[in-house]
Design an enzyme around this catalytic site. Structure first.
Site, PDB file in Angstrom:
ATOM      1  N   HIS A   1       0.413  -1.332   0.290  1.00  0.00           N
ATOM      2  CA  HIS A   1       0.265  -0.069  -0.217  1.00  0.00           C
ATOM      3  C   HIS A   1       1.050   1.184   0.125  1.00  0.00           C
ATOM      4  CE1 HIS A   1      -3.918  -1.664   0.505  1.00  0.00           C
ATOM      5  NE2 HIS A   1      -3.387  -2.939   1.445  1.00  0.00           N
TER       6      HIS A   1
ATOM      7  N   GLU B   1      -9.115   4.433  -6.717  1.00  0.00           N
ATOM      8  CA  GLU B   1      -7.700   4.847  -7.771  1.00  0.00           C
ATOM      9  C   GLU B   1      -8.700   5.480  -9.093  1.00  0.00           C
ATOM     10  OE1 GLU B   1      -9.801   0.909  -8.537  1.00  0.00           O
ATOM     11  OE2 GLU B   1      -9.433   1.670  -6.776  1.00  0.00           O
TER      12      GLU B   1
END
Length: 318
Positions: free
Chosen positions: A202, A233
């Protein structure tokens, strides 16, 4: 209630200097102006310590007006004169000029003294130095503005957030409807981003989001253009006064910039670098068009691009 000592009353009644001593021992600056002549009949000696102008230099209201900052002068004078003519007590905040060219925030508290017939006899009041208070207020306002900016900024990527898009989109939609100019939207999704996070972690995923956001934001280059993180995203570009061809060109530029960045993506299904899929739409909003329906249409085009293999632009519906 206990009455004051009779001796103290006698002193006060027979010795006006007691009152003057009390007035001149405070930080507030007392003053009095004769209404008929517009001349100062008194101003406290504290004025010299505060502003540098000698007590004896305060002769008329012109001396007061001339020592108000030029940006505050006219409105302050007009307000005070109007209120005084009406016989209304009032307060005024303004920047006063010091003798050495600095400035001090003053609050003038004005009492209108009347004749027996109701006419204005004099103005009397106090000047207070409120510079520290104003500086504190300005600091609070600055912090509020900074917080407001931050509330519209995505903390991870630095581009605008969904809240900013939700605020500006209705405004630009209304402008486009009023002017008849085209409005374009690009809805953009990073391809195989879950696989990217699973493979790189991450922390690296956050860095990927930042780099993609920077590339997309650089394509929203005009003042009214907006690049916002839509969630996860997914990003959106809001492009006012942009027709279909121009919107397609912006989309192509976004893809080229990402290609040049060559962000590695070992788990992508379309190559070895990070790519994006895009839905693109353009509309000249009419009276019966709905901005949410249009946004949903562009979003569906994004998913058409993803279904067709990703790493591509879809600006039509199949």
């Amino acid at each position: 209630m206990t009455s004051p000592h009779p001796d103290s009353e006698a002193v006060a009644d027979t010795d006006p200097s007691v009152y003057r001593t009390l007035l001149e021992s405070t930080r507030a600056i007392p003053w009095r102006i004769d209404w008929a002549s517009m001349r100062f009949t008194y101003i406290g000696p504290q004025i010299e310590e505060l502003l540098g102008w000698k007590q004896s230099s305060w002769l008329t209201v012109n001396d007061w007006a001339d020592r108000i900052h030029e940006d505050d002068r006219q409105k302050t004078v007009d307000f005070c004169v109007a209120q005084s003519q009406k016989g209304v007590d009032h307060e005024a905040d303004y920047r006063a000029l010091t003798r050495d060219g600095d400035q001090v925030w003053i609050r003038d508290v004005v009492h209108v003294v009347r004749h027996a017939d109701g006419g204005v006899d004099a103005l009397a009041g106090f000047m207070f130095d409120i510079t520290a208070r104003k500086q504190a207020e300005d600091k609070i306002l600055q912090l509020q503005r900074e917080l407001e900016v931050l509330s519209y900024r995505d903390s991870l990527t630095g581009v605008a957030n969904r809240r900013m898009f939700d605020t500006l989109y209705p405004v630009e939609w209304a402008k486009a409807r009023a002017t008849g100019e085209p409005l374009s939207l690009l809805v953009i999704d990073i391809d195989y981003f879950k696989q990217y996070n699973d493979h790189y972690g991450h922390v690296q995923g956050d860095e990927c989001l930042r780099r993609v956001a920077q590339a997309l934001d650089s394509c929203a280059s005009r003042t009214r253009d907006l690049c916002a993180r839509f969630g996860g995203e997914e990003f959106v570009l809001l492009l006012p006064a942009t027709d279909e061809d121009a919107a397609r060109n912006v989309a192509e530029r976004c893809r080229r910039l990402l290609q040049h960045k060559e962000i590695p993506h070992a788990r992508s299904g379309v190559g070895r670098a990070v790519t994006v899929s895009m839905g693109v739409g353009t509309i000249v909003p009419g009276a019966h068009d709905d901005r949410n329906v249009f946004l949903d249409r562009v979003d569906r085009r994004l998913y058409q691009a993803k279904s067709a293999g990703r790493d591509r632009i879809c600006d039509t519906e199949t």
